[in-house]
Design an enzyme around this catalytic site. Structure first.
Site, short mmCIF file in Angstrom:
data_model
loop_
_atom_site.label_atom_id
_atom_site.label_comp_id
_atom_site.label_asym_id
_atom_site.label_seq_id
_atom_site.Cartn_x
_atom_site.Cartn_y
_atom_site.Cartn_z
N LYS A 39 0.80 -1.23 0.00
CA LYS A 39 0.00 0.00 0.00
C LYS A 39 0.82 1.27 0.00
CE LYS A 39 -0.91 0.47 4.92
NZ LYS A 39 -1.70 -0.14 5.99
N ARG B 53 -8.47 0.39 16.64
CA ARG B 53 -8.71 0.64 15.24
C ARG B 53 -9.75 -0.37 14.81
NH1 ARG B 53 -4.49 1.35 10.20
NH2 ARG B 53 -5.27 -0.72 9.68
#
Ligand SMILES: *Cc1c(COP(=O)(O)O)cnc(C)c1O
Length: 354
Positions: free
Chosen positions: A36, A130
C-alpha cells in the site's frame, strides 16, 4: 532528469522480502506482503511475489482492480470495505478484512448473486481501537456469521500500533489463537488463518516471543524500510536505504534565522516558532507538503537540517561544507510518512531501480 524524484531499489526490496519470508517461515508463519505504501505499484507487487509472499495486501480497492486486470492473483483488501464498494469488491478480491455485521450481510448477498463464497478475515480488536470486533464480542459475532452461506471466515486477524499505538506483546497476541480455539471448540468449524498483525508484531519473532498459533503476518514497513514499526529497529538481515528522495535546490542565501515583523499564523494555520541562530545559510529545495511529510524526511548528508516546509518549498539550514549550489540536488531518506506522501504525489517522478 526530472525532480523531485524518488528512487526505489527493487533489488533491496526483494532482498528484504526474502529475509522476512524466511524468518517467518522458520516459525511456520506465512507473509502477506503489503504494497500500500507504493500505491500497489506492479513493480513492487511482482518483486514481493517473486520473494515468496503468499498474498498481496492492498488497502485501496482501485489498486486491487488494476492489479487484477494486470494479471496478478492472491489479492487481499486490507482496509475494511465500504458498503458502497461491496459489489466490486466481491468481484475482485480474494480475501477481505471485515469487522461489521452489516458489511458481512451485504457481502453475503453480493457473493450469493455471483455464485461465490467470499473469503473473509474477521478482524478482532485486541485493544488498539482501530478496526475489529472487540475481543469480548468475537464469539457472538462469529456465531452469527457462521450462518451466512456465502461468507467463508478463513481466519481471524488483528491490527495493533496503527492507531492506539498499542505495542504487541506475547500476552496480548496470545488472545487471538485462544479466541480461535474457543470458537472452534464450541462452533466446530475450522479457522485456519490467525493473522497476528503488521510490522509492529515482527519483533516478537526474533525476541522468541511470538505466541504459538499465530501463522500469518501482514508486512509492509519491515520489508519496505527494513525496520519494525515500534522502535524502528532494523529487521535482522534486511537493508534500510531502499528508497531515496531527490530534490533540487532553487535558492541558497544567507539570511537571519528569525523572521522580521509580527508573527501570525503560517499557511497551515499554525503559529510557527523560531530559534535565533543568527545569520545562517539557508537553502530552498523544490519539494513541499504536497509531496512529502516534513517530519519524516532525513537529509542523507551531514550539515543539512530540515527547518520546515510549505506546500511547494522545503526550507533547509546548510553549513555548506559540501559546496552546495543552486541547481544541485539533495538526497533524503524518507521515513514511512514521507514515503507514503512521495509515492502518492503525482508531482514526484518514480524511478524503479532493478
Ligand atoms: C497497512 C496495514 C498492514 C501493514 O502494516 P505495516 O506496518 O506496513 O507492516 C497490515 N494490516 C493492515 C490492516 C494494514 O492496514
Amino acid at each position: 532528469m526530472k525532480y523531485p524524484q524518488i528512487n526505489i531499489d527493487l533489488g533491496k526490496i526483494y532482498h528484504n522480502a526474502k529475509a522476512v519470508v524466511h524468518m517467518c517461515a522458520e516459525k511456520d508463519i506465512e507473509v502477506w506482503g503489503v504494497s500500500k505504501v507504493f500505491c500497489g505499484a506492479p513493480e513492487v507487487v511482482r518483486t514481493l511475489q517473486q520473494a515468496g509472499v503468499s498474498a498481496i495486501g492492498e488497502s485501496r480497492l482501485d489498486n486491487i482492480i488494476r492489479l487484477r486486470k494486470q494479471g496478478f492473483d492472491h489479492l487481499v483488501l486490507l482496509r475494511i470495505p465500504m458498503l458502497s464498494e461491496i459489489e466490486k469488491m466481491v468481484e475482485m478480491v480474494d480475501i477481505c478484512l471485515v469487522s461489521e455485521m452489516v458489511t458481512l450481510g451485504k457481502i453475503n448477498e453480493a457473493a450469493k448473486n455471483r455464485g461465490k463464497r467470499q473469503k473473509v478475515l474477521l478482524m478482532v480488536d485486541l485493544g488498539d481501537l482501530r478496526e475489529g470486533v472487540y475481543h469480548q464480542d468475537a464469539y457472538d459475532v462469529y456465531k452469527k456469521v457462521k450462518d451466512l452461506d456465502n461468507v467463508h471466515i478463513v481466519g481471524l486477524g488483528t491490527n495493533l500500533t496503527c492507531y492506539g499505538g498499542v505495542i504487541p506483546t506475547s500476552e496480548m497476541l496470545t488472545r487471538l489463537p485462544r479466541i480461535r480455539d474457543q470458537l472452534v471448540d464450541t462452533l466446530g468449524q475450522p479457522i485456519p488463518i490467525i493473522s497476528g498483525g503488521n510490522s509492529s508484531s515482527i519483533r516478537l519473532l526474533w525476541q522468541g516471543e511470538m505466541p504459538k498459533g499465530i501463522n500469518n503476518l501482514r508486512i509492509g514497513e519491515a520489508i519496505v524500510l527494513g525496520q519494525e514499526a515500534v522502535a524502528k529497529e532494523p529487521v535482522p538481515g534486511t537493508q534500510q536505504s531502499t528508497c531515496i528522495i531527490v530534490a533540487e535546490i532553487v535558492e541558497l542565501q544567507r539570511k537571519p534565522s528569525m523572521p522580521e515583523g509580527t508573527i501570525g499564523r503560517d499557511a497551515f494555520g499554525n503559529v510557527p516558532r523560531f530559534e535565533d541562530r543568527g545569520i545562517h545559510l539557508r537553502a530552498i529545495a523544490a519539494i513541499g507538503r504536497q509531496d512529502i511529510d516534513v517530519g519524516s524526511l532525513c537529509p542523507m548528508v551531514e550539515g543539512i537540517n530540515v527547518l520546515g516546509a510549505s506546500s511547494d518549498h522545503l526550507l533547509l539550514e546548510v553549513d555548506n561544507s559540501h559546496n552546495i549550489r543552486v541547481g544541485d540536488v539533495v538526497c533524503f531518506k524518507p521515513e514511512y510518512g514521507a514515503l507514503l506522501a512521495a509515492m502518492t504525489s503525482p508531482y514526484v517522478t518514480k524511478n524503479w531501480v532493478e
